[in-house]
Design a protein around this motif. Structure first.
Motif, PDB file in Angstrom:
ATOM      1  N   ALA A 393      -6.056  19.963 -28.946  1.00 22.35           N
ATOM      2  CA  ALA A 393      -5.869  19.985 -30.401  1.00 22.35           C
ATOM      3  C   ALA A 393      -4.552  20.656 -30.773  1.00 22.35           C
ATOM      4  O   ALA A 393      -3.856  20.208 -31.707  1.00 22.35           O
ATOM      5  N   LEU A 394      -4.198  21.712 -30.068  1.00 23.95           N
ATOM      6  CA  LEU A 394      -2.943  22.412 -30.342  1.00 23.95           C
ATOM      7  C   LEU A 394      -1.754  21.513 -30.020  1.00 23.95           C
ATOM      8  O   LEU A 394      -0.801  21.420 -30.811  1.00 23.95           O
ATOM      9  N   ASP A 395      -1.798  20.848 -28.887  1.00 24.24           N
ATOM     10  CA  ASP A 395      -0.712  19.954 -28.492  1.00 24.24           C
ATOM     11  C   ASP A 395      -0.535  18.831 -29.516  1.00 24.24           C
ATOM     12  O   ASP A 395       0.578  18.556 -29.983  1.00 24.24           O
ATOM     13  N   LEU A 396      -1.644  18.173 -29.874  1.00 26.78           N
ATOM     14  CA  LEU A 396      -1.554  17.058 -30.824  1.00 26.78           C
ATOM     15  C   LEU A 396      -1.148  17.538 -32.214  1.00 26.78           C
ATOM     16  O   LEU A 396      -0.425  16.843 -32.939  1.00 26.78           O
ATOM     17  N   THR A 397      -1.595  18.727 -32.598  1.00 27.44           N
ATOM     18  CA  THR A 397      -1.208  19.279 -33.898  1.00 27.44           C
ATOM     19  C   THR A 397       0.293  19.548 -33.942  1.00 27.44           C
ATOM     20  O   THR A 397       0.979  19.218 -34.930  1.00 27.44           O
ATOM     21  N   ASP A 430       0.544  37.336 -27.916  1.00 26.63           N
ATOM     22  CA  ASP A 430       1.831  36.717 -27.568  1.00 26.63           C
ATOM     23  C   ASP A 430       1.792  35.192 -27.577  1.00 26.63           C
ATOM     24  O   ASP A 430       2.744  34.544 -28.022  1.00 26.63           O
ATOM     25  N   VAL A 431       0.724  34.604 -27.072  1.00 22.51           N
ATOM     26  CA  VAL A 431       0.663  33.140 -27.006  1.00 22.51           C
ATOM     27  C   VAL A 431       0.710  32.541 -28.403  1.00 22.51           C
ATOM     28  O   VAL A 431       1.461  31.596 -28.671  1.00 22.51           O
ATOM     29  N   GLU A 432      -0.077  33.088 -29.309  1.00 25.82           N
ATOM     30  CA  GLU A 432      -0.117  32.565 -30.674  1.00 25.82           C
ATOM     31  C   GLU A 432       1.225  32.767 -31.386  1.00 25.82           C
ATOM     32  O   GLU A 432       1.741  31.852 -32.038  1.00 25.82           O
ATOM     33  N   MET A 433       1.777  33.969 -31.271  1.00 21.34           N
ATOM     34  CA  MET A 433       3.034  34.261 -31.958  1.00 21.34           C
ATOM     35  C   MET A 433       4.165  33.395 -31.415  1.00 21.34           C
ATOM     36  O   MET A 433       4.989  32.883 -32.186  1.00 21.34           O
ATOM     37  N   LEU A 434       4.197  33.207 -30.111  1.00 21.54           N
ATOM     38  CA  LEU A 434       5.259  32.406 -29.519  1.00 21.54           C
ATOM     39  C   LEU A 434       5.110  30.942 -29.908  1.00 21.54           C
ATOM     40  O   LEU A 434       6.105  30.253 -30.150  1.00 21.54           O
ATOM     41  N   ALA A 435       3.864  30.440 -29.980  1.00 21.38           N
ATOM     42  CA  ALA A 435       3.646  29.048 -30.397  1.00 21.38           C
ATOM     43  C   ALA A 435       4.179  28.810 -31.798  1.00 21.38           C
ATOM     44  O   ALA A 435       4.797  27.771 -32.084  1.00 21.38           O
ATOM     45  N   ASP A 442       3.135  27.320 -39.096  1.00 20.84           N
ATOM     46  CA  ASP A 442       2.169  28.387 -39.339  1.00 20.84           C
ATOM     47  C   ASP A 442       0.827  27.950 -38.741  1.00 20.84           C
ATOM     48  O   ASP A 442       0.107  27.133 -39.316  1.00 20.84           O
ATOM     49  N   LEU A 443       0.509  28.481 -37.580  1.00 21.18           N
ATOM     50  CA  LEU A 443      -0.701  28.078 -36.860  1.00 21.18           C
ATOM     51  C   LEU A 443      -1.807  29.123 -36.939  1.00 21.18           C
ATOM     52  O   LEU A 443      -2.790  29.036 -36.206  1.00 21.18           O
ATOM     53  N   LYS A 444      -1.647  30.110 -37.815  1.00 21.76           N
ATOM     54  CA  LYS A 444      -2.645  31.172 -37.873  1.00 21.76           C
ATOM     55  C   LYS A 444      -4.035  30.625 -38.178  1.00 21.76           C
ATOM     56  O   LYS A 444      -5.024  31.009 -37.542  1.00 21.76           O
ATOM     57  N   ALA A 445      -4.126  29.727 -39.166  1.00 24.21           N
ATOM     58  CA  ALA A 445      -5.437  29.166 -39.521  1.00 24.21           C
ATOM     59  C   ALA A 445      -6.022  28.390 -38.343  1.00 24.21           C
ATOM     60  O   ALA A 445      -7.242  28.424 -38.117  1.00 24.21           O
ATOM     61  N   PHE A 446      -5.162  27.700 -37.604  1.00 23.96           N
ATOM     62  CA  PHE A 446      -5.646  26.959 -36.434  1.00 23.96           C
ATOM     63  C   PHE A 446      -6.271  27.914 -35.426  1.00 23.96           C
ATOM     64  O   PHE A 446      -7.386  27.684 -34.939  1.00 23.96           O
ATOM     65  N   ASP A 448      -7.307  30.990 -35.876  1.00 28.16           N
ATOM     66  CA  ASP A 448      -8.485  31.664 -36.441  1.00 28.16           C
ATOM     67  C   ASP A 448      -9.723  30.808 -36.265  1.00 28.16           C
ATOM     68  O   ASP A 448     -10.810  31.305 -35.935  1.00 28.16           O
ATOM     69  N   GLN A 449      -9.580  29.506 -36.496  1.00 32.66           N
ATOM     70  CA  GLN A 449     -10.718  28.604 -36.372  1.00 32.66           C
ATOM     71  C   GLN A 449     -11.027  28.275 -34.919  1.00 32.66           C
ATOM     72  O   GLN A 449     -12.180  28.365 -34.483  1.00 32.66           O
ATOM     73  N   ALA A 450      -9.997  27.895 -34.150  1.00 32.72           N
ATOM     74  CA  ALA A 450     -10.221  27.353 -32.810  1.00 32.72           C
ATOM     75  C   ALA A 450     -10.505  28.423 -31.770  1.00 32.72           C
ATOM     76  O   ALA A 450     -11.295  28.197 -30.847  1.00 32.72           O
ATOM     77  N   VAL A 451      -9.874  29.583 -31.899  1.00 34.54           N
ATOM     78  CA  VAL A 451      -9.991  30.622 -30.875  1.00 34.54           C
ATOM     79  C   VAL A 451     -10.928  31.743 -31.293  1.00 34.54           C
ATOM     80  O   VAL A 451     -11.754  32.203 -30.496  1.00 34.54           O
ATOM     81  N   ARG A 452     -10.818  32.179 -32.536  1.00 37.16           N
ATOM     82  CA  ARG A 452     -11.662  33.291 -32.983  1.00 37.16           C
ATOM     83  C   ARG A 452     -12.873  32.835 -33.785  1.00 37.16           C
ATOM     84  O   ARG A 452     -13.751  33.644 -34.084  1.00 37.16           O
ATOM     85  N   GLY A 453     -12.932  31.565 -34.121  1.00 39.40           N
ATOM     86  CA  GLY A 453     -14.056  31.034 -34.874  1.00 39.40           C
ATOM     87  C   GLY A 453     -14.949  30.143 -34.022  1.00 39.40           C
ATOM     88  O   GLY A 453     -14.730  29.969 -32.821  1.00 39.40           O
ATOM     89  N   THR A 454     -15.957  29.579 -34.669  1.00 39.44           N
ATOM     90  CA  THR A 454     -16.906  28.728 -33.955  1.00 39.44           C
ATOM     91  C   THR A 454     -17.094  27.382 -34.659  1.00 39.44           C
ATOM     92  O   THR A 454     -18.082  26.681 -34.420  1.00 39.44           O
ATOM     93  N   GLU A 455     -16.142  27.025 -35.509  1.00 40.65           N
ATOM     94  CA  GLU A 455     -16.231  25.729 -36.176  1.00 40.65           C
ATOM     95  C   GLU A 455     -15.842  24.608 -35.223  1.00 40.65           C
ATOM     96  O   GLU A 455     -15.159  24.816 -34.208  1.00 40.65           O
ATOM     97  N   GLU A 456     -16.269  23.379 -35.559  1.00 42.67           N
ATOM     98  CA  GLU A 456     -15.907  22.224 -34.761  1.00 42.67           C
ATOM     99  C   GLU A 456     -14.402  21.948 -34.886  1.00 42.67           C
ATOM    100  O   GLU A 456     -13.788  22.183 -35.930  1.00 42.67           O
ATOM    101  N   LEU A 457     -13.817  21.439 -33.818  1.00 42.90           N
ATOM    102  CA  LEU A 457     -12.410  21.063 -33.830  1.00 42.90           C
ATOM    103  C   LEU A 457     -12.243  19.686 -34.476  1.00 42.90           C
ATOM    104  O   LEU A 457     -13.112  18.822 -34.339  1.00 42.90           O
TER     105      LEU A 457
END
Length: 605
Positions: A393-397, A430-435, A442-446, A448-457
């Protein structure tokens, strides 16, 4: 000048599975020397207590016995003596895995964490290791496969090797025996494959395919990490699977049937799985072995070392391992989509994805992922499987938001340049900030949802943008794990299901996993129950699912089962099979720009 730390390893009794290790410490601590056996091995995050395999131990100084006292489960303190300290001990080696040690009359294998006591206070000292051939005519043809640097050892031979430190010493596993061995060149560095066990592998084809996978990863990162050579250690068995990465080698276990046979041109499902495993471990040369969490740089191998980043190190690796198969044209796009659909299906079939985030899955690997029980799928999510989907999802986004100007590969290359190549540890953010820095998104919401959350991708929307169809359907059968084809209408029909996974226990049908909210759980059935009959018909491993499917959703059927030694009756209301089985397919006649995006992603451009 000889090293201060000198180890000698001999398979002293292969038939009893015993290695004898002699450790000579030229300058021991004059206050008393402490020796410690690791409890875990890097890359496998579970306390394994390797000290439990130490059988006998003795110590001498100038021929005089040295007293010692065990301090805890894995530490020994030796009384102070002037002169060298020589410690001899035996290790029981009967764990046929990539994590420990195994020895019999056919071969020997060990990871250093299973055999080598660490000399407290001298971790950074150079080490010498002498590998001794077992006694007896039956071992004359034995050879050695390792990437330890030879000191006074012939090519593939027994003799003296060296390492710059204890950490280096334990990061070069050793295989000894009568293995098959082939070499190939990648980027000017010799790569080799050593296959132990009975097999009929086409070594030439195996080397050619591995070469292409290695070159693909090197091209992505821009260079091969500095090393003299690389080794794929392969143990071929009747039934097995596993791999563990090291700084210049990997240990793999596979089914012998999964290796390619001479005259066989197609990539079987088994060989596809093996290539994916080898690809995964080779990718770790960068991502884990050199791009690594700061806490792993000087990891204490005595106790757990926690990080919330395993989703990035194992998940991203799990994404690229199979993707490289299609990019190198080892498999067709449809075959890759089948593999991806199977990963999505595995994640969809676990209610744990709604209860545990990837960050927490990473942190709790020691107690949850590596110690799974019958409730695991209801309680946890895999940082391998869901981590791979987050990487997808990160790559395609990134590709979508930057109109194809950037991808996750740009992030990985920057991680290599700023962390891996210069040995700077990766901190938790570091991974998030560097991405975000590399892509200017701005991938913070991504995260938050994908790594720290439990919502569907949002996989369906993303994949459609790249010309891939996506649909979740009910499973056609217990063996249906997903496909790389568009489903037929008949495949969308939901049959009544038990809501549990079963296993064969000596011919009996035992509930292995009872799924949250499923019919079995609502009826009161539990993992470990042995099914006897459904509506008066005897249950077998061959008919259990058909008996349930013959029912009408919502209408109860009577189930008899043993719990412990007590026969119980349950009223079970079968439920329609959930739509948790993924189908992915190449959309026909996509718009030209969509086809271009798809080809660039899959490497078909």
């Amino acid at each position: 000048m000889s090293a201060n730390l000198q180890y000698r390893v001999k398979p002293v009794s292969p038939e009893a599975h015993l290695f004898e290790v002699t450790l000579r410490i030229v300058q021991p601590d004059d206050q008393g020397q402490l020796l410690v056996m690791p409890s875990w091995i890097l890359g496998s995050y579970m306390i394994r207590d390797f000290a439990k395999n130490l059988v006998t131990l003795s110590a001498y100084s100038d021929g005089i016995p040295v007293a010692w006292e065990k301090q805890d489960k894995q530490s020994w303190l030796f009384a102070p003596y002037e002169g060298e300290l020589v410690v001899t001990y035996t290790i029981y080696a009967w764990d046929l895995s990539v994590r420990s040690a195994h020895l019999d009359t056919t071969h020997g294998y060990f990871n250093g964490t299973s055999l080598f006591l660490r000399v407290e206070g001298q971790d950074d000292q150079p080490c010498e290791v002498e590998l001794i051939k077992p006694d007896g005519d039956g071992y004359e043809s034995w050879r050695v496969a390792t990437t330890l640097n030879g000191l006074q050892a012939p090519y593939l031979g027994f003799g003296s090797y060296q390492a710059g430190s204890y950490d280096e010493l334990v990061d070069h596993p050793v295989e000894m025996g009568t293995f098959d061995y082939s070499e190939f060149d990648v980027a000017g560095v010799t790569h080799a494959v050593a296959v132990t066990g009975r097999h009929e592998a086409d070594m030439e084809r195996l080397c050619a395919d591995l070469k292409m996978l290695c070159e693909s990863h090197i091209e992505m990162f821009g260079e091969l990490p500095e090393m003299d050579r690389y080794l794929f250690q392969v143990m071929a068995v009747g039934d097995g699977y596993g791999g563990l990465e090291h700084r210049s080698s990997t240990s793999l276990i596979c089914k012998r049937a999964d290796l390619p046979k001479k005259g066989e041109e197609k990539v079987t499902n088994g060989y596809r799985q093996f290539l994916g495993l080898a690809s995964h471990e080779y990718f770790h040369l960068w991502n884990v072995k050199r791009i690594r969490p700061e806490v792993f740089k000087s990891a204490d191998l005595i106790k757990e070392v926690h990080t919330r980043l395993l989703w990035a190190f194992e998940g991203i690796t799990s994404y690229y391992d199979d993707l490289s198969l299609v990019r190198t044209k080892r498999i067709e796009p449809e075959s890759y989509l089948e593999l991806l659909a199977q990963v999505i299906t595995r994640v969809q079939r676990g209610a744990g994805r709604f209860k545990q985030s990837l960050a927490d899955s990473s942190f709790d690997a020691w107690t949850k992922f590596y110690k799974q029980d019958e409730n695991a799928s209801n309680a946890i999510v895999s940082y391998y499987a869901k981590g791979a989907l987050v990487a997808l999802a990160l790559d395609l986004t990134i590709r979508k938001e930057t109109a194809g100007n950037y991808s996750l590969e740009d992030v990985m290359r920057t991680l290599w340049e700023r962390h891996g190549r210069v040995d700077v540890g990766v901190h938790e953010q570091d991974v998030e900030m560097l991405a975000m820095e590399v892509t200017s998104i701005d991938l913070k919401a991504f995260f938050d949802q994908a790594v720290r959350g439990t919502e569907e991708l949002a996989l369906e929307t993303l994949l459609e943008y790249f010309g891939i169809g996506y649909k979740l359907c009910p499973a056609k059968s217990p063996d249906d794990q997903g496909s790389g084809k568009q489903p037929e209408n008949s495949e969308t029909e939901a049959k009544p299901v038990l809501g549990a996974r079963v296993k064969n226990n000596n011919g009996h049908v035992e509930l292995a996993v009872v799924l949250d909210g499923g019919a079995a759980q609502q009826a009161g059935l539990s993992a470990g129950d042995t099914l006897v009959a459904i509506n008066g018909i005897r249950v077998t491993n061959g008919n259990v699912h058909d008996l349930v499917a013959a029912g009408t959703p919502g209408e109860p059927v009577q189930v008899h089962a043993f719990r412990r030694d007590e026969l119980m009756a349950f009223d079970l209301k079968p439920q329609p099979a959930p739509a948790d089985t993924c189908h992915l397919w190449l959309l026909e006649s996509p718009e030209p720009e969509t086809e271009t995006r798809r080809n660039e992603w899959l490497g078909s451009a």
